[in-house]
Design a protein around this motif. Structure first.
Motif: not given
Ligand code: CMC
Length: 390
Positions: A184-198
């Motif tokens: 579940v934690l992996f699902i929650l962290h899988a993407d977050h649109e245009q954050n700093c790392s992306t």
């Protein structure tokens, strides 16, 4: 000509994207249109990975094929192991991860063919598959323990936990509750649109470099304390506070610090309400603590949240707990040292980085990232010979 000045791109869309939708005021997060709450409850990490990368939920057959592919690319070249042995005994696992992923580009020169769809697909599979292996090796190295090879009979998460935990030849069976919680934690962290790392992955990738080099830049961005390092900082902060009675004093020092000292795990560039991921994480924490026993820092975290959410300073600035406020407590209860926290973020975010990288590569409007500046330096002046300078 006229030029927009927008430091840190607070107000500038850098791309068109169809992957992740966030409404920061309402606290909404959706992957390809599916609400994060539904995915966290009903889906699995590899299914979400397929969704983010391919744009649609997989059929049972598609998921089986995808799972098979990812599972059978988990091994790394033996020289990767040798490469990792070269790090100092106390090397931070996140630093090892960034360097080793960058090194992968030298193992897969075919990754340079970024216009070739099949090549992209195989590199993405490799990245998702090898990330837990490299992450686990970096952990084992930092503990002075022998590396454990992947076990292809296990699930993505169970295999990762086994590579972390296994001692000797005894099989390691992850507790189903902990396996599910990490999934579940992996699902929650899988993407977050245009954050700093992306944004880093897209920026570096826009030069048409191979995806390993681009993702390695993303890991570098995620290493920073304001991004993926925040959950590590939360734990250090909770330890520093030490006791519930010390919370008011701590809050006071944050407020008087003129932005120098922050309440780590609070605030978000986009969310100006409760982070929807933090809500799911609070529930996961309860399940995990039933198995592991309660993390003694939880009481401090809960009370800190309660006080901050009533405090005018935080209310006025719309500062709410973000995903990192509780994730560290769970990771610690599961036995991970703080150094592994950003690594545990990087593994699932690799999916988002790959999906966003491929979307960028396929976008006909995409050009090499090359922002402009507002020049504030000296006007033209003539060179002064050394003997004329005082
Ligand atoms: N504690 C105390 N004050 C804060 C905090 C905080 N955590 N976050 C923001 N503020 C204050 C800030 O000082 C500013 O006050 P003022 O208007 O008086 O100058 C105001 O709130 C607005 O903050 P900002 O710095 O303009 O907001 P930002 O969008 O640039 O920063 C942030 C967002 C996440 C970097 C920041 O909130 C922060 O540093 N939080 C702590 C670190 C953290 O938890 N990071 C994890 C982010 S979520 C997961 C991830 O993406 O990695």
């Amino acid at each position: 000509g006229l030029m927009g000045y927008d430091p840190a791109f607070l107000n500038t869309a850098n791309c068109k994207s169809a992957i992740t939708y966030i409404d920061g005021d309402k606290g909404i997060l959706e992957y390809r249109g599916y609400p994060i709450e539904q995915l966290a409850e009903k889906s699995s990490f590899l299914e979400v990975a397929y969704l983010l990368i391919n744009g649609a939920l997989p059929t049972p057959k598609e998921l089986e094929q995808f799972t098979h592919l990812v599972t059978h690319h988990t091994y790394v070249h033996e020289n990767i192991k040798a490469f990792m042995d070269g790090f100092r005994y106390d090397a931070h696992p996140m630093s090892m991860l960034a360097s080793t992923v960058a090194a992968l580009s030298s193992f897969y020169p075919d990754a340079k063919s970024i216009k070739d769809e099949q090549s992209r697909s195989i590199q993405i599979t490799r990245l998702i598959a090898k990330m837990p292996t490299i992450a686990a090796f970096s952990f084992r190295h930092s503990m002075g323990l022998p590396y454990i090879y992947p076990d292809n009979d296990l699930s993505y998460v169970a295999n990762f936990l086994a590579m972390i935990r296994r001692i000797g030849t005894a099989t390691y069976k992850a507790h189903p509750t902990l396996e599910h919680a990490l999934d579940v934690l992996f699902i929650l962290h899988a993407d977050h649109e245009q954050n700093c790392s992306t944004t880093s992955v897209r920026t570096v990738g826009s030069s048409e470099v191979d995806p390993y080099s681009a993702v390695s830049a993303g890991i570098g961005a995620l290493y920073g304390p304001l991004h993926g390092g925040a959950n590590e900082a939360v734990l250090r902060m909770l330890r520093e506070i030490g006791h519930i009675s010390k919370i008011p004093e701590f809050i006071k020092s944050v407020k008087s610090g003129e932005g120098e000292k922050k309440l780590m795990g609070f605030g978000h560039r986009v969310y100006k309400s409760y982070d929807p991921r933090a809500k799911v994480i609070k529930r996961v924490a309860d399940e995990v603590f039933e198995v592991t026993g309660k993390n003694p820092l939880l009481d401090i975290a809960l009370e800190l949240e309660r006080i901050a959410l009533q405090d005018e300073y935080f209310v006025k600035r719309k500062l709410y707990p973000n995903v990192d406020f509780y994730s560290g407590l769970i990771y610690e209860a599961m036995g991970f040292p703080v150094e592994m926290f950003p690594v545990l973020f990087a593994i699932p975010r690799t999916v988002g980085w790959c999906a966003q990288w491929e979307e960028m590569v396929k976008d006909p409007e995409q050009k090499i990232a090359r922002p402009r500046q507002v020049f504030v330096g000296s006007k033209r002046r003539d060179y002064i010979p050394m003997d004329k300078r005082t």
